[in-house]
Design an enzyme around this catalytic site. Structure first.
Site, mmCIF file in Angstrom:
data_model
loop_
_atom_site.group_PDB
_atom_site.id
_atom_site.type_symbol
_atom_site.label_atom_id
_atom_site.label_comp_id
_atom_site.label_asym_id
_atom_site.label_seq_id
_atom_site.Cartn_x
_atom_site.Cartn_y
_atom_site.Cartn_z
ATOM 1 C CD GLU A 37 -7.365 33.172 59.325
ATOM 2 O OE1 GLU A 37 -7.407 34.209 58.462
ATOM 3 O OE2 GLU A 37 -6.692 33.059 60.617
ATOM 4 C CG HIS A 62 -4.549 33.588 63.863
ATOM 5 N ND1 HIS A 62 -3.193 32.990 63.450
ATOM 6 C CD2 HIS A 62 -4.833 34.141 63.159
ATOM 7 C CE1 HIS A 62 -3.062 33.589 62.081
ATOM 8 N NE2 HIS A 62 -4.257 34.053 61.894
HETATM 9 P P1 PGA Z 1 -3.048 36.907 55.576
HETATM 10 O O1 PGA Z 1 -3.471 36.624 57.025
HETATM 11 O O2 PGA Z 1 -4.218 37.794 55.115
HETATM 12 O O3 PGA Z 1 -1.809 37.761 55.543
HETATM 13 O O4 PGA Z 1 -3.094 35.742 54.692
HETATM 14 C C1 PGA Z 1 -4.761 36.111 57.430
HETATM 15 C C2 PGA Z 1 -4.333 35.648 58.830
HETATM 16 O O5 PGA Z 1 -3.529 35.126 59.125
HETATM 17 O O6 PGA Z 1 -5.263 35.859 59.591
#
Ligand code: PGA
Length: 224
Positions: free
Chosen positions: A148, A91
């Protein structure tokens, strides 16, 4: 099959986690979607039975890059094996705050796969290729990717669905068509359907909006 992942990050005590699960499972019924709850290590044993009985899967938010052994504070893949089926790996918050490298993350993927845990590998475009290159191509077909974009994470400013779809298509071109690509970054009940109408997106990883069981249940409803 679509995936919806709730990533609680470092939120919720044991009691708060149990309360969330009781509330969410009273709202959630569908078998048509794989819902995965990525909770803190401290939660996993307590949530396991109720989650399973309700058809929810659990994920760890991290995993040791090492096997069992003298690695104080680390939780190995074998220790996680009877608690979860999935594990988040790489992540962006792990990369940023804990300085994890592509090689650390590749080692975590090795550990996860050796113990038959499904790694959900989080990437953004600037470093996705370098990250994939650090992982044995032999492992690529067993990955789930969460794309992401950093600017979209918890910013209230999600990427537009067509752009996310294009990145997912490119990732699948590299890793293989069967590799599921999820999107994560500021998803809400209002934007999830648009994202999931994109042909190359197989699911969503939800951070902030997963903390409230009612909001997350709305996201699930809009994903069907
Ligand atoms: P968010 O986070 O939905 O708050 O943007 C996504 C993540 O960090 O996995």
């Amino acid at each position: 099959m679509r995936y919806l992942v709730a990533n609680w990050k470092s939120h919720k005590t044991l009691t708060e986690g149990q309360h969330w699960l009781e509330q969410f499972t009273s709202l959630f019924t569908s078998q048509e979607i794989t819902v995965i709850l990525a909770a803190s290590y401290i939660q996993l044993a307590a949530l396991k039975d109720l989650a399973r009985s309700k058809g929810l899967s659990l994920a760890a938010q991290d995993i040791s890059p090492f096997p069992d052994g003298a690695y104080t504070g680390a939780v190995s893949a074998r220790q996680l094996q009877d608690l979860v089926n999935y594990v988040l790996v790489g992540h962006s918050e792990r990369r940023h705050w804990f300085h994890e490298t592509h090689q650390d993350i590749a080692n975590k993927i090795d550990q996860a796969l050796n113990s038959n845990l499904n790694p959900i590998l989080c990437v953004d475009t600037p470093y996705a290729s370098a990250q994939f290159a650090a992982i044995s191509p032999h492992h690529w077909p067993r990955l789930i990717i969460a794309y992401e974009p950093l600017a979209a994470i918890s910013s209230g400013d999600p990427q537009n669905p067509q752009a996310a779809n294009q990145v997912a298509a490119d990732i699948k071109k590299t890793l293989g068509d069967s590799v599921p690509v999820l999107y994560g970054g500021s998803t809400t009940p209002a934007n999830v359907a648009d994202l999931l109408s994109q042909p190359y997106l197989a699911g969503i990883l939800v951070g902030q909006a997963s903390l409230d069981p009612h909001l997350f249940a709305q996201i699930v409803k809009h994903s069907l």
